[in-house]
Design a protein around this motif. Structure first.
Motif, short mmCIF file in Angstrom:
data_model
loop_
_atom_site.label_atom_id
_atom_site.label_comp_id
_atom_site.label_asym_id
_atom_site.label_seq_id
_atom_site.Cartn_x
_atom_site.Cartn_y
_atom_site.Cartn_z
N LYS A 157 0.96 -1.17 -0.07
CA LYS A 157 0.00 -0.17 -0.16
C LYS A 157 0.88 1.23 0.01
O LYS A 157 0.50 2.29 -0.52
N ASN A 158 2.00 1.28 0.51
CA ASN A 158 2.94 2.45 0.47
C ASN A 158 3.56 2.50 -1.04
O ASN A 158 3.94 3.76 -1.24
N ASN A 159 3.71 1.91 -1.90
CA ASN A 159 4.27 2.20 -3.03
C ASN A 159 3.35 1.85 -4.31
O ASN A 159 4.09 1.63 -5.51
N MET A 160 2.17 1.85 -3.89
CA MET A 160 1.11 1.29 -4.97
C MET A 160 1.21 2.40 -6.34
O MET A 160 1.15 1.67 -7.47
N LYS A 161 1.24 3.51 -6.08
CA LYS A 161 1.47 4.60 -7.11
C LYS A 161 2.67 4.19 -7.96
O LYS A 161 2.59 4.39 -9.26
N GLU A 162 3.77 3.88 -7.50
CA GLU A 162 4.96 3.75 -8.12
C GLU A 162 4.84 2.72 -8.78
O GLU A 162 5.46 2.58 -10.04
N VAL A 163 4.34 1.61 -8.23
CA VAL A 163 4.18 0.28 -8.97
C VAL A 163 3.35 0.44 -10.35
O VAL A 163 3.66 -0.08 -11.50
N LEU A 164 1.95 1.06 -10.23
CA LEU A 164 1.20 1.50 -11.46
C LEU A 164 2.15 2.30 -12.36
O LEU A 164 1.87 1.84 -13.71
N VAL A 165 2.91 3.25 -11.88
CA VAL A 165 3.65 4.23 -12.99
C VAL A 165 4.77 3.16 -13.70
O VAL A 165 4.69 3.18 -15.16
N LEU A 166 5.35 2.30 -12.81
CA LEU A 166 6.37 1.31 -13.49
C LEU A 166 5.75 0.41 -14.30
O LEU A 166 6.09 0.11 -15.64
N CYS B 186 2.90 0.87 -16.17
CA CYS B 186 2.43 1.54 -17.22
C CYS B 186 3.41 1.88 -18.24
O CYS B 186 3.53 1.56 -19.60
N ILE B 187 4.75 2.21 -17.74
CA ILE B 187 5.96 2.38 -18.53
C ILE B 187 6.46 1.16 -19.22
O ILE B 187 6.65 1.28 -20.43
N LEU B 188 6.46 0.21 -18.32
CA LEU B 188 7.10 -0.87 -18.82
C LEU B 188 6.17 -1.64 -20.09
O LEU B 188 6.58 -2.38 -20.92
N SER B 189 4.78 -1.64 -19.76
CA SER B 189 3.85 -2.14 -20.62
C SER B 189 3.80 -1.43 -22.03
O SER B 189 3.77 -2.11 -23.06
N SER B 190 3.91 -0.33 -21.86
CA SER B 190 3.79 0.47 -22.87
C SER B 190 5.15 0.17 -24.03
O SER B 190 5.25 -0.05 -25.15
N ALA B 191 6.36 0.16 -23.09
CA ALA B 191 7.57 -0.04 -23.88
C ALA B 191 7.69 -1.22 -24.36
O ALA B 191 8.41 -1.32 -25.55
N LEU B 192 7.15 -2.17 -23.71
CA LEU B 192 7.34 -3.49 -24.32
C LEU B 192 5.95 -4.14 -25.04
O LEU B 192 6.01 -5.32 -25.80
N GLY B 193 5.17 -3.03 -25.52
CA GLY B 193 4.01 -3.24 -26.37
C GLY B 193 3.04 -4.04 -25.66
O GLY B 193 2.23 -4.71 -26.25
N GLY B 194 2.84 -3.84 -24.40
CA GLY B 194 1.83 -4.50 -23.72
C GLY B 194 0.69 -3.76 -23.66
O GLY B 194 0.26 -3.18 -24.53
N TRP B 195 -0.04 -3.95 -22.42
CA TRP B 195 -1.39 -3.05 -22.04
C TRP B 195 -0.97 -1.65 -22.16
O TRP B 195 -0.09 -0.96 -21.71
#
Length: 147
Positions: free
Chosen positions: A6-15, A17-26
């Motif tokens: 719960k303390n790093n949920m925002k960072e995990v979501l941003v990460l 999104c960045i990885l998914s987009s870079a890898l052609g995912g969601w």
């Protein structure tokens, strides 16, 4: 090991999104990617009164009043909600009220698209057709069983 909490949920979501987009995912619209992108608007217009959709519209405390109906007919498509007129009807006879609501909408605007719910997996007593089966001793094994 990286852990999501719960303390790093925002960072995990941003990460994510960045990885998914870079890898052609969601990404938004990912499901349409293999078909060449988002499909064309099936109604051929982006005017609010032809292309905007609202689902599960309804007033649990009664039928929609004149103000609610006036706002709903500005949309292109209205999906009447399961909660329509629930309290005054004691959570029964939804089919009757759906028809009445659809007629009220069509009386104001003839070309509005209207749909009603017919749910067989999560059926409930709101619909008389489901209520009849739910309380019939001969049909107790009709429903999806768990366990």
């Amino acid at each position: 090991m990286f852990c999501c909490n719960k303390n790093n949920m925002k960072e995990v979501l941003v990460l994510f999104c960045i990885l998914s987009s870079a890898l052609g995912g969601w990404t938004p619209g990912w499901g349409f990617r293999k078909y060449g992108g988002f499909p064309a608007n099936p109604w051929g217009s982006y005017q609010m009164n032809q292309s905007t959709v609202a689902y599960f519209v309804g007033n649990a405390s009664g039928m929609d009043n004149a103000n609610e109906l006036a706002l709903e007919v500005q949309l292109g498509y209205v999906g009447i909600g399961w909660q329509l007129n629930n309290k005054p009807s004691h959570f029964m006879h939804l089919e009757k009220y759906e028809i009445e609501e659809a007629q009220n909408l069509r009386n104001i605007r003839k070309d509005i698209r209207v749909s009603v719910l017919r749910n067989t997996e999560v059926a409930t007593v709101f619909w008389d057709s489901a209520r009849a089966v739910m309380f019939n001793n001969n049909t107790q094994y009709y429903w999806t069983q768990c366990g």
